[in-house]
Design a protein around this motif. Structure first.
Motif, PDB file in Angstrom:
ATOM      1  N   ARG A 210      58.237 -27.065 -12.788  1.00  0.00           N
ATOM      2  CA  ARG A 210      59.582 -28.261 -12.707  1.00  0.00           C
ATOM      3  C   ARG A 210      58.843 -29.785 -13.515  1.00  0.00           C
ATOM      4  N   ALA A 211      57.858 -29.342 -13.190  1.00  0.00           N
ATOM      5  CA  ALA A 211      56.726 -30.625 -14.486  1.00  0.00           C
ATOM      6  C   ALA A 211      57.335 -30.367 -15.609  1.00  0.00           C
ATOM      7  N   ILE A 212      56.802 -29.026 -15.870  1.00  0.00           N
ATOM      8  CA  ILE A 212      56.859 -27.979 -17.630  1.00  0.00           C
ATOM      9  C   ILE A 212      57.860 -28.676 -17.957  1.00  0.00           C
ATOM     10  N   ALA A 213      59.337 -28.300 -17.316  1.00  0.00           N
ATOM     11  CA  ALA A 213      60.446 -28.496 -17.366  1.00  0.00           C
ATOM     12  C   ALA A 213      60.727 -29.475 -17.955  1.00  0.00           C
ATOM     13  N   ILE A 214      60.688 -30.644 -17.733  1.00  0.00           N
ATOM     14  CA  ILE A 214      60.689 -31.967 -17.948  1.00  0.00           C
ATOM     15  C   ILE A 214      59.558 -32.314 -18.898  1.00  0.00           C
ATOM     16  N   ASN A 215      58.057 -32.151 -18.829  1.00  0.00           N
ATOM     17  CA  ASN A 215      57.353 -32.179 -19.863  1.00  0.00           C
ATOM     18  C   ASN A 215      56.627 -30.964 -20.902  1.00  0.00           C
ATOM     19  N   PRO A 216      57.041 -30.629 -21.434  1.00  0.00           N
ATOM     20  CA  PRO A 216      56.846 -29.485 -21.782  1.00  0.00           C
ATOM     21  C   PRO A 216      55.199 -29.235 -22.177  1.00  0.00           C
ATOM     22  N   GLN A 217      54.726 -31.008 -22.847  1.00  0.00           N
ATOM     23  CA  GLN A 217      53.153 -30.739 -22.802  1.00  0.00           C
ATOM     24  C   GLN A 217      52.365 -31.174 -21.732  1.00  0.00           C
ATOM     25  N   TYR A 218      52.795 -30.525 -20.593  1.00  0.00           N
ATOM     26  CA  TYR A 218      51.889 -31.331 -19.850  1.00  0.00           C
ATOM     27  C   TYR A 218      50.645 -30.072 -19.700  1.00  0.00           C
ATOM     28  N   ALA A 219      49.552 -30.033 -20.077  1.00  0.00           N
ATOM     29  CA  ALA A 219      48.833 -30.018 -19.928  1.00  0.00           C
ATOM     30  C   ALA A 219      48.591 -29.062 -18.931  1.00  0.00           C
ATOM     31  N   GLY A 220      47.405 -29.755 -17.501  1.00  0.00           N
ATOM     32  CA  GLY A 220      47.611 -29.759 -16.730  1.00  0.00           C
ATOM     33  C   GLY A 220      47.848 -28.752 -15.525  1.00  0.00           C
ATOM     34  N   ALA A 221      49.214 -28.806 -16.175  1.00  0.00           N
ATOM     35  CA  ALA A 221      50.177 -28.385 -15.291  1.00  0.00           C
ATOM     36  C   ALA A 221      50.553 -26.937 -15.716  1.00  0.00           C
ATOM     37  N   TYR A 222      50.432 -26.307 -16.919  1.00  0.00           N
ATOM     38  CA  TYR A 222      50.627 -25.025 -17.387  1.00  0.00           C
ATOM     39  C   TYR A 222      48.782 -24.446 -16.451  1.00  0.00           C
ATOM     40  N   TYR A 223      47.390 -25.493 -16.545  1.00  0.00           N
ATOM     41  CA  TYR A 223      46.019 -24.822 -15.988  1.00  0.00           C
ATOM     42  C   TYR A 223      46.263 -24.725 -14.871  1.00  0.00           C
ATOM     43  N   ASN A 224      46.721 -25.075 -14.229  1.00  0.00           N
ATOM     44  CA  ASN A 224      46.809 -25.188 -12.554  1.00  0.00           C
ATOM     45  C   ASN A 224      47.774 -23.744 -12.281  1.00  0.00           C
ATOM     46  N   ARG A 225      48.972 -23.866 -13.023  1.00  0.00           N
ATOM     47  CA  ARG A 225      49.876 -22.765 -13.349  1.00  0.00           C
ATOM     48  C   ARG A 225      48.776 -21.182 -13.044  1.00  0.00           C
ATOM     49  N   GLY A 226      48.222 -21.596 -14.115  1.00  0.00           N
ATOM     50  CA  GLY A 226      47.522 -20.185 -14.521  1.00  0.00           C
ATOM     51  C   GLY A 226      46.462 -20.121 -13.538  1.00  0.00           C
ATOM     52  N   ALA A 227      46.037 -21.022 -12.622  1.00  0.00           N
ATOM     53  CA  ALA A 227      44.875 -21.457 -11.933  1.00  0.00           C
ATOM     54  C   ALA A 227      45.946 -19.983 -10.689  1.00  0.00           C
ATOM     55  N   LEU A 228      47.355 -20.444  -9.988  1.00  0.00           N
ATOM     56  CA  LEU A 228      47.698 -19.730  -9.066  1.00  0.00           C
ATOM     57  C   LEU A 228      48.267 -18.498  -9.857  1.00  0.00           C
ATOM     58  N   ARG A 229      48.837 -18.659 -10.892  1.00  0.00           N
ATOM     59  CA  ARG A 229      49.100 -17.050 -11.265  1.00  0.00           C
ATOM     60  C   ARG A 229      48.221 -16.173 -10.906  1.00  0.00           C
ATOM     61  N   TYR A 230      46.721 -16.739 -12.039  1.00  0.00           N
ATOM     62  CA  TYR A 230      45.443 -15.986 -11.363  1.00  0.00           C
ATOM     63  C   TYR A 230      45.121 -15.495  -9.649  1.00  0.00           C
ATOM     64  N   ALA A 231      45.520 -16.416  -8.836  1.00  0.00           N
ATOM     65  CA  ALA A 231      45.365 -15.976  -6.937  1.00  0.00           C
ATOM     66  C   ALA A 231      46.225 -14.855  -6.868  1.00  0.00           C
ATOM     67  N   LEU A 232      47.621 -14.641  -7.466  1.00  0.00           N
ATOM     68  CA  LEU A 232      48.103 -13.689  -7.006  1.00  0.00           C
ATOM     69  C   LEU A 232      48.382 -12.869  -7.806  1.00  0.00           C
ATOM     70  N   ALA A 233      47.245 -12.428  -8.459  1.00  0.00           N
ATOM     71  CA  ALA A 233      47.236 -11.310  -9.102  1.00  0.00           C
ATOM     72  C   ALA A 233      48.379 -10.994 -10.610  1.00  0.00           C
ATOM     73  N   ASP A 234      48.583 -11.917 -11.105  1.00  0.00           N
ATOM     74  CA  ASP A 234      50.016 -12.494 -12.250  1.00  0.00           C
ATOM     75  C   ASP A 234      49.165 -12.207 -13.353  1.00  0.00           C
ATOM     76  N   ARG A 235      48.010 -11.476 -13.946  1.00  0.00           N
ATOM     77  CA  ARG A 235      47.531 -12.474 -15.008  1.00  0.00           C
ATOM     78  C   ARG A 235      47.284 -12.818 -16.287  1.00  0.00           C
ATOM     79  N   GLN A 236      48.457 -11.977 -16.704  1.00  0.00           N
ATOM     80  CA  GLN A 236      48.940 -12.197 -18.257  1.00  0.00           C
ATOM     81  C   GLN A 236      49.983 -13.262 -18.334  1.00  0.00           C
ATOM     82  N   ALA A 237      50.600 -13.424 -17.298  1.00  0.00           N
ATOM     83  CA  ALA A 237      51.183 -14.880 -17.271  1.00  0.00           C
ATOM     84  C   ALA A 237      50.018 -15.891 -16.749  1.00  0.00           C
ATOM     85  N   ALA A 238      48.606 -15.162 -16.210  1.00  0.00           N
ATOM     86  CA  ALA A 238      47.807 -16.931 -16.789  1.00  0.00           C
ATOM     87  C   ALA A 238      46.935 -17.090 -17.393  1.00  0.00           C
ATOM     88  N   LEU A 239      46.799 -15.869 -18.018  1.00  0.00           N
ATOM     89  CA  LEU A 239      46.264 -16.007 -18.830  1.00  0.00           C
ATOM     90  C   LEU A 239      47.101 -16.824 -20.453  1.00  0.00           C
TER      91      LEU A 239
END
Length: 321
Positions: A210-239
């Motif tokens: 939701r944060a990214i949908a509102i602000n597509p330039q939200y770098a921190g949201a991409y980073y943190n979402r990547g960290a969670l995706r990595y933890a959930l083994a969704d590694r290509q999406a994390a990448l």
């Protein structure tokens, strides 16, 4: 465990220039009428004071903080009962590092206009910067009592509760901020951090989306979402999220390390046979999430293993102009 970035005061420059009919009239407390009497008897040029206030807001928004400070001071000299000018000067003082002076200005604004919600909010944010988090919460709560629709005050109180360890209380305040302002990207981001801490990774990812949908330039949201995706083994999406975070904000690049693993090899498994390790590296292109591995067996010096990146909480209270 969250790795907090250095606290940075985030200032939302919302002009609160009011009409002469409302902004010029001093509003004084009932406990001591003498300051009001002195102000009323002093010569006041309210029209000129408003012009200086307007000029100060323009200068502040263009980065001229010293010019804004001078204009707000001139507005106060022309109209000593101008509560809004004190609030705006307090914001500038805080931005220039004079937080004690900012508190003095917010105190004065509140003495002139006891129901000035933004003065309480701003004083709370400044108390937070000075380390008085309990005092900050008291001021945010006062702002909310005066104005129950003050989304920023809920957000600020939530961010401060989070730092005091009250993560569920923080989520409740973020919920309220979002209910008032459904486009509040920072509130979604901060709620996601708290949700992840409480184990709700999918709920946190939803909030980052939701944060990214509102602000597509939200770098921190991409980073943190990547960290969670990595933890959930969704590694290509994390990448993909880590790539996007770095492209938007180089702060997510660690330039101090030159041993980088090519993306195609980033997720292979390394077996560590020596138990005496203290941490590890996770490398992905130019992004490095790290703790150095220390081995007592020299055969393994320079070996790395991958670990989950930390979620970054860069929430901080805001001050409004």
């Amino acid at each position: 465990m969250n790795r907090l970035l250095p606290a940075v005061l985030s200032i939302a420059t919302i002009a609160l220039i009011q009409s002469a009919a409302t902004a010029a009239e001093p509003i004084c407390g009932s406990l001591d009428a003498s300051p009001c009497q002195r102000i009323a008897s002093a010569p006041v040029d309210r029209s000129a004071a408003e012009r200086f206030l307007s000029a100060g807001v323009t200068k502040y928004n263009h980065g001229d903080k010293q010019g804004a400070l001078a204009d707000y001071s001139q507005a106060i000299q022309l109209n000593p009962g101008y509560a809004l000018a004190y609030v705006n000067r307090g914001v500038v003082r805080s931005a220039l590092g004079d937080r004690r002076g900012a508190i003095v200005d917010f105190d004065r604004a509140i003495s002139l206009k006891p129901r000035f919600a933004q003065a309480y909010n701003n004083r709370g944010a400044t108390k937070y910067e000075l380390g008085d988090k309990r005092g900050a919460i008291a001021d945010y709560s006062k702002a909310i009592r005066i104005d129950p629709k003050f989304a920023a005050a809920y957000y600020n109180r939530g961010a401060t509760k989070y730092e005091l360890g009250d993560k569920r209380g923080a989520i409740a305040d973020y919920n309220r901020a979002i209910a008032i302002n459904p486009k509040y990207a920072e509130a979604y981001y901060s709620r996601a951090v708290a949700r992840a801490d409480l184990g709700d990774k999918q709920g946190a990812i939803t909030d980052y989306n939701r944060a990214i949908a509102i602000n597509p330039q939200y770098a921190g949201a991409y980073y943190n979402r990547g960290a969670l995706r990595y933890a959930l083994a969704d590694r290509q999406a994390a990448l993909a999220d880590f790539d996007r975070a770095v492209s938007l904000n180089p702060q997510y690049t660690d330039r101090d390390y030159t041993t980088l693993v090519n993306a195609s090899n980033s997720y292979h498994t390394l077996f560590i046979f020596n138990p005496w390790y203290l941490g590890g590296y996770y490398h992905h292109r130019t992004v490095v999430y790290y703790d150095r591995v220390t081995f007592h067996d020299p055969l393994y010096i320079g070996t790395y293993y991958y670990h989950q990146p930390n979620i970054v909480n860069n929430s901080s209270p805001i001050i409004q102009v």
